[in-house]
Design an enzyme around this catalytic site. Structure first.
Site, PDB file in Angstrom:
ATOM      1  NE  ARG A 198      36.953  35.310  27.466  1.00 31.77           N
ATOM      2  CZ  ARG A 198      37.389  36.155  28.394  1.00 31.77           C
ATOM      3  NH1 ARG A 198      37.822  35.701  29.553  1.00 31.77           N
ATOM      4  NH2 ARG A 198      37.405  37.450  28.160  1.00 31.77           N
ATOM      5  CD  GLU A 247      46.668  28.609  43.434  1.00 26.89           C
ATOM      6  OE1 GLU A 247      46.653  29.606  42.704  1.00 26.89           O
ATOM      7  OE2 GLU A 247      47.519  27.708  43.331  1.00 26.89           O
ATOM      8  CG  ASP A 322      32.039  37.900  31.007  1.00 24.31           C
ATOM      9  OD1 ASP A 322      32.193  37.929  32.234  1.00 24.31           O
ATOM     10  OD2 ASP A 322      32.826  37.309  30.244  1.00 24.31           O
TER      11      ASP A 322
END
EC number: 4.1.1.98
Length: 522
Positions: A198, A247, A322
């Site tokens: 997702r 990162e 969520d």
């Protein structure tokens, strides 16, 4: 302080009383969520669930459940007893580092030039290095051994569609970019070796996938998911790192040591690199759709049909509880097929839950708020403080304190904040106040709103702007409006009336009462 891996950090937390081991059997189905939620709301420690009655892996929860632990994870050695306030202040140093990396100041002399060269050298010295025989590949599952049900994947809420990986660092690479992208996207378990990835359309992983699909139609897209990296790498993945910096490299700066990486083992995925000391790594592909896809269930949104990525396998994701405190709508996302799982001996499964604030993402939001402040102040020198209240789901509301210099100045700042960082694209409400208002005290903010705002004059409404897909209040998914509130004192040109003068007690009187206070016993 340097933490070479997650275990090193867990050991440090236990030493300073910031981690509790749980020996009792606690199920990953709902029970871990309830226990972690109660502990987090009480400001309690990280939790390591050690019982193997249901799964062969210990589960680590609430790792970043307080700002102090976030600061520790970023390499700031917050001392015991300092509290979250000191930890938050120390995180501004991380923001200053990011600010310097994002837009270095031109040197004004030899001293400044030396500082700039030192920073450039520090970044260069933190380039990741690849190692052989990494700990993350001590155990390898292949073929029929690949069964995600063997992992203690949490089911967080009663209405969830199924087990959900929540703290996976997804590693992707676009065809036109030299660096890899790290992103955290939730992943729904839908089969022995299948997860729904997702990622929203604007996120790095989705952009990499879309570019790959355009240039390599019909070819599988390689993906790796890391579960249980060192804290600097995890936090580097949620920090607004400049696009020119990986990162992994930023994690090295936080850690004070180069990030050690390992090449994935699966042919076709071996172009991706993962933290060598990670606990668990999932390797696999997003495959093109074979044959005609099954029809969408009744009442479900239609399958994606536009764009090169629509030709790949998709599945209907959700609903899940969520960070908004609600269950989200179902939507179609790509399916990630796991071909190989590698791990350390005695691997730890790192997990979390999301729900109505405060939750762990909300705590991370409070901590990262301090990282944002120096970034904003470098671009907008008039901003004196900035706050994303956790009650606003970490990013949906921002309160800005500023030094106002001219009529209309507050509105300029509103639009500047909305457009400056991708992280603020989904901020629905911005309230701007003067320097005399403590933006971290709701009583003062409400006072400013109710005494300094005329709704018709001081409200800015912007329609049809990007909005969080999870925001069901917007009329169209992903597209909604924004509101700005100018709660500053008004200048000539903004009002024709004499402006109110705040009541302030005489300083000598305050001093006199201060001297009497202890005697009065009040």
């Amino acid at each position: 302080m340097k933490y070479k891996d997650l275990r090193d950090f867990v050991g440090r937390l236990e030493t300073i009383g910031e981690l509790r081991r749980i020996s009792q059997t606690v199920s990953p189905v709902l029970e871990m969520t309830e226990l972690c939620d109660r502990v987090l709301r009480a400001g309690g420690p990280a939790l390591l669930f050690e019982s193997k009655a249901q799964h062969a892996f210990p589960v680590l929860g609430n790792l970043f459940g307080t700002p102090r632990r976030v600061a520790l994870g970023m390499g700031v050695d917050a001392q015991a007893g300092e509290g979250d306030g000191a930890a938050l202040e120390s995180l501004r140093d991380v923001g200053r580092l990011l600010s310097a990396l994002k837009e270095p100041e031109p040197p004004k002399g030899l001293k400044d030039a030396g500082k700039l060269l030192s920073l450039a050298k520090a970044v260069w010295d933190m380039a990741p290095k690849t190692v052989s025989a990494p700990p993350c590949q001590e155990i390898v599952w292949e073929g029929n051994d690949v069964d995600l049900a063997r992992l203690p994947i949490q089911t967080c809420w009663p209405g969830d569609a199924g087990p959900l990986i929540t703290w996976g660092l997804t590693v992707t690479k676009g065809p036109n970019k030299p660096r890899q992208n790290l992103g955290i996207y939730r992943q729904q378990l839908i089969g022995r070796n299948k997860l729904i990835m997702r990622w929203l359309a604007h996120r790095g992983g989705a952009l990499d996938f879309r570019e790959f699909a355009l240039q390599n139609p019909g070819k599988p897209y390689p993906v790796a998911v890391v579960l249980g990296a060192d804290p600097a790498t995890i936090l580097g993945a949620v920090t607004p790192v400049p696009d020119t910096l990986s990162e992994y490299q930023f994690a090295g700066l936080l850690r004070g040591g180069r990030t050690e990486l390992a090449k994935c083992l699966t042919p076709g995925v071996d172009g991706l690199q993962v933290p060598a000391r990670a606990e668990i790594v999932l390797e696999g592909f997003i495959y093109p759709q074979e044959g005609a896809p099954s029809p969408a269930p009744a009442g479900a949104p239609p399958r994606p049909v536009k764009g090169a990525s629509a030709a790949y396998e998709h599945a209907l994701e959700g609903p899940y509880g969520d960070h908004t405190g609600y269950y989200n709508e179902q939507e179609w996302f790509p399916v990630f097929t796991v071909e190989r799982i590698t791990m350390r001996r005695d691997a730890i499964y790192h997990s979390t839950y999301t729900g109505k604030p405060p939750d762990e993402p909300a705590v991370l939001g409070v901590a990262l708020n301090e990282v944002f402040v120096p970034l904003l102040q470098k671009q907008f020198t008039e901003i004196t403080d900035f706050y994303l209240p956790p009650e606003g789901c970490s990013y949906r509301m921002a309160i800005v304190q500023m030094k106002k210099s001219y009529p209309g100045h507050a509105k300029r700042v509103m639009f500047g904040v909305w457009s400056f960082l991708r992280q603020f694209m989904y901020t629905k409400f911005i309230v701007v106040v003067d320097e005399d208002v403590n933006i971290r005290d709701w009583k003062e903010v409400i006072w400013a709103i109710t005494t300094r705002i005329d709704p018709a004059r001081d409200t800015v409404l912007v329609d049809r702007t990007p909005i969080d897909y999870l925001d069901f209040a917007s009329p169209v998914a992903g597209l909604g409006s924004k509101m700005g509130l100018d709660a500053t004192n008004k200048w000539p040109g903004e009002t024709d009336r004499e402006w109110g003068r705040p009541i302030v007690m005489d300083a000598a009187v305050k001093q006199r009462i201060d001297s009497l206070w202890n005697e009065l016993g009040l």
